[in-house]
Motif scaffolding. Sequence first.
Motif, PDB file in Angstrom:
ATOM      1  N   ASN A  23      -1.585 -37.946 -25.815  1.00 39.42           N
ATOM      2  CA  ASN A  23      -2.091 -37.315 -27.035  1.00 39.42           C
ATOM      3  C   ASN A  23      -3.484 -36.749 -26.751  1.00 39.42           C
ATOM      4  N   PRO A  24      -3.565 -35.431 -26.556  1.00 39.60           N
ATOM      5  CA  PRO A  24      -4.846 -34.841 -26.128  1.00 39.60           C
ATOM      6  C   PRO A  24      -6.001 -35.145 -27.087  1.00 39.60           C
ATOM      7  N   LYS A  25      -7.143 -35.439 -26.494  1.00 43.14           N
ATOM      8  CA  LYS A  25      -8.296 -35.878 -27.275  1.00 43.14           C
ATOM      9  C   LYS A  25      -8.848 -34.778 -28.181  1.00 43.14           C
ATOM     10  N   VAL A  26      -8.845 -33.554 -27.669  1.00 42.05           N
ATOM     11  CA  VAL A  26      -9.444 -32.471 -28.466  1.00 42.05           C
ATOM     12  C   VAL A  26      -8.711 -32.317 -29.796  1.00 42.05           C
ATOM     13  N   ASN A  27      -7.405 -32.595 -29.800  1.00 40.56           N
ATOM     14  CA  ASN A  27      -6.631 -32.427 -31.028  1.00 40.56           C
ATOM     15  C   ASN A  27      -7.085 -33.381 -32.132  1.00 40.56           C
ATOM     16  N   GLU A  28      -7.511 -34.562 -31.723  1.00 40.40           N
ATOM     17  CA  GLU A  28      -8.008 -35.535 -32.706  1.00 40.40           C
ATOM     18  C   GLU A  28      -9.238 -34.967 -33.399  1.00 40.40           C
ATOM     19  N   LYS A  29     -10.087 -34.378 -32.589  1.00 44.47           N
ATOM     20  CA  LYS A  29     -11.331 -33.822 -33.144  1.00 44.47           C
ATOM     21  C   LYS A  29     -11.012 -32.661 -34.093  1.00 44.47           C
ATOM     22  N   LEU A  30     -10.124 -31.777 -33.653  1.00 47.95           N
ATOM     23  CA  LEU A  30      -9.834 -30.596 -34.463  1.00 47.95           C
ATOM     24  C   LEU A  30      -9.166 -30.961 -35.784  1.00 47.95           C
ATOM     25  N   ALA A  31      -8.423 -32.046 -35.772  1.00 50.10           N
ATOM     26  CA  ALA A  31      -7.722 -32.459 -36.999  1.00 50.10           C
ATOM     27  C   ALA A  31      -8.679 -33.088 -38.004  1.00 50.10           C
ATOM     28  N   SER A  32      -9.885 -33.420 -37.556  1.00 57.27           N
ATOM     29  CA  SER A  32     -10.779 -34.084 -38.504  1.00 57.27           C
ATOM     30  C   SER A  32     -12.032 -33.259 -38.802  1.00 57.27           C
ATOM     31  N   ILE A  33     -11.895 -31.951 -38.677  1.00 59.09           N
ATOM     32  CA  ILE A  33     -12.994 -31.064 -39.085  1.00 59.09           C
ATOM     33  C   ILE A  33     -13.242 -31.270 -40.588  1.00 59.09           C
ATOM     34  N   ASP A  34     -14.523 -31.377 -40.952  1.00 58.23           N
ATOM     35  CA  ASP A  34     -14.878 -31.678 -42.344  1.00 58.23           C
ATOM     36  C   ASP A  34     -14.146 -30.819 -43.379  1.00 58.23           C
ATOM     37  N   ASN A  35     -14.046 -29.531 -43.104  1.00 57.47           N
ATOM     38  CA  ASN A  35     -13.451 -28.647 -44.115  1.00 57.47           C
ATOM     39  C   ASN A  35     -11.968 -28.942 -44.351  1.00 57.47           C
ATOM     40  N   PHE A  36     -11.333 -29.570 -43.389  1.00 61.70           N
ATOM     41  CA  PHE A  36      -9.948 -30.018 -43.583  1.00 61.70           C
ATOM     42  C   PHE A  36      -9.931 -31.410 -44.222  1.00 61.70           C
ATOM     43  N   LEU A  37     -10.748 -32.278 -43.640  1.00 58.11           N
ATOM     44  CA  LEU A  37     -10.737 -33.699 -43.993  1.00 58.11           C
ATOM     45  C   LEU A  37     -11.029 -33.954 -45.476  1.00 58.11           C
ATOM     46  N   TYR A  38     -11.964 -33.208 -46.013  1.00 58.84           N
ATOM     47  CA  TYR A  38     -12.406 -33.473 -47.387  1.00 58.84           C
ATOM     48  C   TYR A  38     -11.731 -32.565 -48.420  1.00 58.84           C
ATOM     49  N   ALA A  39     -10.712 -31.805 -47.995  1.00 58.97           N
ATOM     50  CA  ALA A  39     -10.066 -30.868 -48.931  1.00 58.97           C
ATOM     51  C   ALA A  39      -9.180 -31.629 -49.917  1.00 58.97           C
ATOM     52  N   HIS A  40      -9.453 -31.442 -51.197  1.00 63.08           N
ATOM     53  CA  HIS A  40      -8.615 -32.088 -52.206  1.00 63.08           C
ATOM     54  C   HIS A  40      -7.333 -31.287 -52.402  1.00 63.08           C
ATOM     55  N   PRO A  41      -6.176 -31.990 -52.494  1.00 61.29           N
ATOM     56  CA  PRO A  41      -4.897 -31.265 -52.556  1.00 61.29           C
ATOM     57  C   PRO A  41      -4.725 -30.398 -53.807  1.00 61.29           C
ATOM     58  N   PHE A  42      -5.443 -30.712 -54.863  1.00 59.26           N
ATOM     59  CA  PHE A  42      -5.306 -29.884 -56.061  1.00 59.26           C
ATOM     60  C   PHE A  42      -6.435 -28.858 -56.185  1.00 59.26           C
ATOM     61  N   THR A  43      -6.870 -28.339 -55.040  1.00 63.52           N
ATOM     62  CA  THR A  43      -7.881 -27.284 -55.097  1.00 63.52           C
ATOM     63  C   THR A  43      -7.152 -25.950 -55.146  1.00 63.52           C
ATOM     64  N   ASP A  44      -7.723 -25.000 -55.833  1.00 62.04           N
ATOM     65  CA  ASP A  44      -7.124 -23.673 -55.924  1.00 62.04           C
ATOM     66  C   ASP A  44      -6.822 -23.104 -54.529  1.00 62.04           C
ATOM     67  N   GLU A  45      -5.663 -22.450 -54.398  1.00 58.33           N
ATOM     68  CA  GLU A  45      -5.246 -21.887 -53.100  1.00 58.33           C
ATOM     69  C   GLU A  45      -6.315 -21.035 -52.443  1.00 58.33           C
ATOM     70  N   LYS A  46      -7.084 -20.340 -53.261  1.00 61.75           N
ATOM     71  CA  LYS A  46      -8.065 -19.423 -52.650  1.00 61.75           C
ATOM     72  C   LYS A  46      -9.163 -20.172 -51.906  1.00 61.75           C
ATOM     73  N   TYR A  47      -9.308 -21.465 -52.180  1.00 59.70           N
ATOM     74  CA  TYR A  47     -10.354 -22.238 -51.508  1.00 59.70           C
ATOM     75  C   TYR A  47      -9.852 -22.993 -50.271  1.00 59.70           C
ATOM     76  N   ILE A  48      -8.564 -22.943 -50.030  1.00 57.59           N
ATOM     77  CA  ILE A  48      -8.014 -23.681 -48.871  1.00 57.59           C
ATOM     78  C   ILE A  48      -7.218 -22.737 -47.962  1.00 57.59           C
ATOM     79  N   GLN A  49      -7.689 -21.504 -47.863  1.00 58.24           N
ATOM     80  CA  GLN A  49      -6.976 -20.507 -47.055  1.00 58.24           C
ATOM     81  C   GLN A  49      -6.866 -20.937 -45.576  1.00 58.24           C
TER      82      GLN A  49
END
Lengths: 128, 442, 479
Positions: free
Chosen positions: C80-106
């Motif tokens: 399991n490549p290490k870089v992928n772990e880092k990329l999956a936990s970028i703040d803008n992904f990690l803290y995105a609430h699922p009920f946010t308007d589509e335009k904010y989670i492009q």
Amino acid sequence: MGYKVIEGLYYTKNDEWVKVEGDIGTVGITDYAQDKLGDIVYLEDIEKGNKIKAGETLTTIESVKAASDIYAPVSGEVIEVNSEVIKEPSIINKDPYGKGWIAKIKIENPDELKELMKAEEYSNYRKE
Amino acid sequence: MRYIPNTKTDEEEMLKEIGVSSFNDLLKDIPEEVILKKTLDIPTLSEEELTEKIFKISKKNLDFRFLKPLIGAGAYRHFVPEAVKAVISREEFYTSYTPYQPEISQGNLQSMFEYQTHLSRLTGMDVIIPSIYDGASATAEATLMAMRLTHKNKVITSSLLHPHYLETVRTYTAPHQTEIHIAEYKNGLSDLKSIESMIDENTAAVIVQSPNFFGGIEDIESIARIAHEKGTLIIQVIAESLSLGLLKSPAEMDVDIIAGEAQSFGMDLNLGGPYNGYLGSKMKYIRQIPGRIAGETTDKEGRRGYVMTFRAREQDIRREKATSNICSNHALNIVAGNVYLSLLGKNGIKKIAELNTKATHYLRTKLIETGKFSGFKYPFFNEFVLEVKDKERIKDKLINNGFIPPFDLGTYYPGLEGYMLFAVTEILTKKDLDFIVNLLER
Amino acid sequence: MKLIYEKSKKGRHGFSLPEDQFKEINLKDCVPRYAKEKKEKELPEVSEVEVIRHFTKLSKLNYGVDDGLYPLGSCTMKYNPKVNEKLASIDNFLYAHPFTDEKYIQGSLQIMYELGELLSKITGMDKFSLMPAAGAHGELTGVLMIRKYFEDRGEKRHKMLIPDSAHGTNPASSAMAGFKVVEVKSNERGGVDINEIERLMDEDTAGLMLTNPNTVGLFDENILKIAKIVHSKGGLLYYDGANLNALLGIVRPGDIGFDVLHLNLHKTFSTPHGGGGPGAGVVGAKSHLVEFLPSPIVCTDDGKYFFEYPKKTIGRVRAFYANFPVLVKAYAWILSVGGKGLRQVSEASIINANYILAKLKKYYKPAYDRTCMHECVLTGREYKEYGVKTLDIAKRLMDYGFHPPTIYFPHFEPYAEETIMVEPTESESKETLDEFINAMIKIAEEAKTKPDLLKEAPHNTPVGRLDEVKAVREPKLHA
């Protein structure tokens, strides 16, 4: 390997046995079946008075690594359930043909017995 | 390719050992005409190129790290301690497989057992299945379980069950001739009379979420009594498990089965997953509950150890007669939840649940005091419903000032188009809340 | 090792909370009398240091892919490549609430959309749902789609054909979707018996669930004929993608007759297993099944990404959308490997499996002595006469520092009994495989000369074999 088979009983392909006394059939599972299951840990309780058809699920038996249904070898009403084995199902491992009997069924149609195997036939069927 | 160690020379040596002259000889079972002749048209990026690409894409999202949610609706932004992340970043936890070999999986197995203990103490239930994918699928599994236990096929759910959970229940039960009846709500809570009137002799279970989708604290004990009087099981759904730190446990209210979502226990929002569902029940139902469970036992020398147990319920043993097809679940989040709850401890869970409650009540009180908002009054945990006049303007105002706006109830509740569901967690300080009140007052 | 509860001491805690500034709110007014707790919730009281040490110690009782070879058949335990772990936990992904308007989670939506397109390219399917949380969840989704497809056509098909070699999830998923399971026997070459399919496939049968390569590691050479039979009777073909690691860039399931499939991103696409999840069991459909996909799916128009709700959808199979970080990791892996690399992955995994087969077949008779794909299935049958079970062989491997292969699966008589299913993946070097092979050969000798050594194994693990019977007979499920 030499599994124990008792003369005078009737056997099914799913490894149940039935002992007939008058119109009462006592049902259990064979030595082969208990050995294949391994340490038996659970036998589902059976409701007395249930009417069941031959081939229908009578109850479910469980070991650590396996679980299987026990089918009624003959049709009829369940008139007695061995509460000792429900409480302590490992008895079946120790004495499958004796204290490990599971239920008694009032046989509705003795002709069904003809479909079952005799001891020798079953012995050959499960010869490894 | 950097993830493949073997060189051309290695491969040649191995093919020789295998006794073939080229790799293609190993494909002789595959009909020639279906073998791809061209390389798949997908570029190959270096680690740096890849990193840059994905960081760039992430910039198309808002800067969510610094946006505080006023929204929950089944997904709550609670503070996740760095210690949780440090533990689940250990390779021994995240690169291992399901603990099929207990001798070299005691870390995962003991952690399952500890987490089962945490949840058992929070809920009072004897049997805890520590991971089903999420709260919605756990609710669906609980429904099927109740139907198996009772041999009945009608269920009654509160209309204040999370709409996604309800839709999931519908999907899972569709093949099983299940009748789903939706009980009404009144002033933010389930209407007990409506539930009572729907129960008949064919009812397998009553499903009630508490705190409900509006944040309302339901009188589960009374609903359980009504259900039991009519020979029906009660399933409590817990979408915000932090509430367990403050409220009476399901077991104390005589609940038969619980289906929960443990996202609040150390899991980030991640756009909705992976979170971690769980199930719980009374001991007598253990053979009908689906999912993996750990149990304590000993080895030959008497050393204590843990194994996956009651395995005969599972698909690899029972195939079509299994209680469910579930095998892989959200195991790593068991570890996350375990670390989180261990850090909080007895006092922490209580304090944080209290803080959520107080902050939420503070905001509602202050908003009502502005005279611009109204809404029905009911006991709630960390979410409440208010009527909001100029919804779109308020949404813009909030997002422009660093807050994710509340959930728009019109999405799922016709008739409540003008209403919003506010959520407050410990992430929001008093200063934030005063700022919000001030902002919305204008 | 002590439980966290056994380290508890009154007054300790490991958490930092903001100060309570809401003194004017009285808690008593907030909680109705009927919901006030009677009993305190007795969680352990431990400090952060103790928690960290406890879990660090626990972790050391585990074995992960980073520790060494993990040759579990059908599980594809690759690096399991290490870089992928880092990329999956970028703040803008990690803290995105699922009920946010589509335009904010492009950004998140773009990853989801593009991953679906990449998977379509790799498998030959038309559209993917990324929603299912695991392989079995994907299976349930796919089988429910099949059910809905026939319902929509007004056809009543209540049976599903499943080979005896199939994963247990196949019959379990079919039963959950309301189908009666009909077992199809394997033939003497390890494929499904085509005459049986011909005989069993009728107008009451929805179709066939097939794993290909199957669980004995063989590509079903009759696949085109099988597809023809199933389709000619109006049925559908389901592809269990657990073994896709053999086919990347070589064969596309969508080109050989499969109508719907699931893939385990946590197997073929390198996302970590996490001790049993979370993974993702994404589902791909051919065009005639796309409208039944679970909702929502991600679509694009004019550079914008949005959720769409398929017309005849089976509905939701979970809350929200997907196990998002898992998707990022799979996306990152596909792009790191690229089109050329995908084929190399499958080539390397097939060569590795055949190498093990070639070197070990003298010692462990294979279920089928034929060229295999990405995994080989050996058996421990011949050591039975020394009183050694396959389980003992597996346990002994731990003493040599390896995670054992999958054992006792697949199981079907008379070909596949006492099975040892080895899947090395592309991640392993020849040297590692040689070490594993040598250990297996040594164990074969030990089985004959020192059988007790195997029966008592493992000897150097934190605990020995645990009493599973006791665990059920005297259940202790929490402290």
